[in-house]
Design an enzyme around this catalytic site. Structure first.
Site, PDB file in Angstrom:
ATOM      1  N   GLU A  30       0.839  -1.207   0.000  1.00  0.00           N
ATOM      2  CA  GLU A  30       0.000   0.000   0.000  1.00  0.00           C
ATOM      3  C   GLU A  30       0.869   1.250   0.000  1.00  0.00           C
ATOM      4  OE1 GLU A  30      -1.500   2.869   3.188  1.00  0.00           O
ATOM      5  OE2 GLU A  30      -1.988   0.808   3.756  1.00  0.00           O
TER       6      GLU A  30
ATOM      7  N   GLU B 109      10.863   3.778   1.973  1.00  0.00           N
ATOM      8  CA  GLU B 109       9.571   3.465   2.578  1.00  0.00           C
ATOM      9  C   GLU B 109       9.712   2.428   3.677  1.00  0.00           C
ATOM     10  OE1 GLU B 109       5.992   5.197   2.764  1.00  0.00           O
ATOM     11  OE2 GLU B 109       7.652   5.645   1.398  1.00  0.00           O
TER      12      GLU B 109
END
Length: 420
Positions: free
Chosen positions: A50, A120
């Protein structure tokens, strides 16, 4: 307001609801893959994926993804739950085609740049650390783990830091191959939307995707258990969970009414007895959660270490008392809260789009509001008393404790109190 549905030849589903008078629309893709779809070695990858969706595609950089939507005054976001991952945007009606193009791009053309994966990864590890430092967040992860021990449904959505630290590009690509087929996607939109236009756009953007079989999800089994983590905190955090109906069981409405009576507001039994009369806590609530094949009714409170035993005993006693003296007035009040909350929530196109997607995921159709209201109205006081008896005495239970909890009773001791 009218709900319309369509399915492309490859299984991709579209559901829309026009809301006259609005100038904006909420639109998103709900992928029926979340935390419980992961294998043990994949725990946390649905959430990682996501995050990576916004980190660049074959056509747009991460900045260009954000600018494409924000340049027209909209916003874009995503979330991961245990059974779904959602990617959605809110824009003005003329910008719906743009929003859907961006969503299709991030879902179909992610590049998974290794440099962005490392960036990330650091963000997600910080998120995990923040959750571990937030007692009234982490306690629910521990409670879920005890409720569904050694099962995908019991694992955290964020995943453990050691697994997140090891994920690579191939892992992300594999999860997409396994779970991001057209039959696992639902395009849901509400507000200033045109159904026929969205069907055409969806055909252009998703119609060429090859259909693929869905992997079988591991059935859930409520095991119960106890997690006790002693730590020098200001408050002792106390949470109980009891096996309850899943969302495909009409008894879910009984469970929701029961939880509202017990801890759904300031007039609820636990709030009145534990906070208002005895002053044992600031926060206490009950809620009924549901998954495809199981559910849980949860009670949470925070109190001082020297009062956690008393709070735990009163909670069990109040649950037992509700089985015998639940009143018609309490059930009617809870029913009114449920219906009002549902209808008020539907004034938001974002909430409405999410509801449409969830219902299509569950039933492959959108039941009329009148149908849902009828099921809520059909719940009797005797139904709620029967469920109260089941939860208070018979249902498997789990407990999580965090903070100065040395004086808290064990789950076994509470079980004895339940059946006494």
């Amino acid at each position: 307001m009218s709900v319309q549905q369509h399915q492309l030849a490859n299984g991709f589903r579209i559901v829309t609801e026009a809301m006259p008078g609005l100038q904006s629309a909420s639109i998103g893709i709900w992928v029926t893959a979340g935390g419980r779809n992961e294998r043990l070695e994949q725990n946390g990858i649905a959430h990682f994926l996501e995050h990576m969706a916004f980190k660049g595609t074959e056509k747009r950089s991460a900045l260009q993804i954000a600018e494409a939507v924000e340049d027209v005054g909209g916003y874009i976001n995503a979330y991961t739950s245990r059974e779904v991952t959602a990617y959605y945007a809110r824009v003005l009606k003329d910008d719906v085609p743009l929003a859907l193009d961006v969503l299709a791009d991030i879902l179909r053309n992610p590049v998974f740049d290794p440099r962005e994966i490392e960036v990330e990864r650091g963000v997600i590890l910080q998120e995990i650390g923040q959750a571990l430092d937030t007692p009234d967040d982490v306690i629910f992860d521990w409670l879920q783990e005890e409720s569904y021990h050694n099962q995908p449904l019991g694992r955290t959505i964020l995943g453990p830091a050691e697994r997140v630290s090891a994920f690579n590009r191939d892992d992300l690509t594999q999860f997409v191959k396994e779970h991001y087929g057209p039959g696992q996607m639902i395009l849901s939109a509400a507000g200033a939307v045109d159904h026929a236009e969205l069907v055409k756009l969806a055909e252009d953007l998703f119609g060429d995707m090859e259909a693929r079989p869905s992997l079988v999800m591991e059935p859930a089994s409520f095991t119960g258990g106890e997690a006790r983590h002693a730590k020098d905190l200001e408050q002792a955090h106390f949470a109980l969970s009891f096996e309850s109906p899943g969302y495909r069981d009409d008894a879910i409405y009984t469970a929701q009414i029961y939880s509202a009576v017990m801890g759904g507001g300031m007039s609820s039994r636990l709030f009145q007895e534990v906070r208002e009369k005895r002053g044992l806590c600031y926060t206490i609530f009950a809620q009924a959660g549901a998954h495809a094949d199981t559910g849980s009714t949860t009670i949470y409170a925070g109190t001082s270490g020297d009062q956690v035993e008393e709070l735990a005993h009163i909670t069990v006693d109040e649950m037992k008392r509700a089985a015998s003296d639940m009143s018609d007035a309490e059930v009617e009040r809870a029913r009114a809260q449920m219906k009002a909350g549902m209808l008020m929530g539907l004034e938001s196109p974002t909430n409405r789009a999410e509801r449409l997607a969830r219902l299509v995921q569950i039933w492959d159709r959108v039941p009329a509001l009148e149908e849902t209201v009828k099921l809520i109205d059909a719940v009797s006081t005797e139904d709620v008393r029967t469920m109260a008896e089941q939860l208070a005495v018979h249902a498997p239970a789990a407990m999580a404790l965090y903070g100065p909890v040395e004086g808290a009773p064990s789950l076994a001791a509470l079980q004895e109190r339940r059946v006494a």
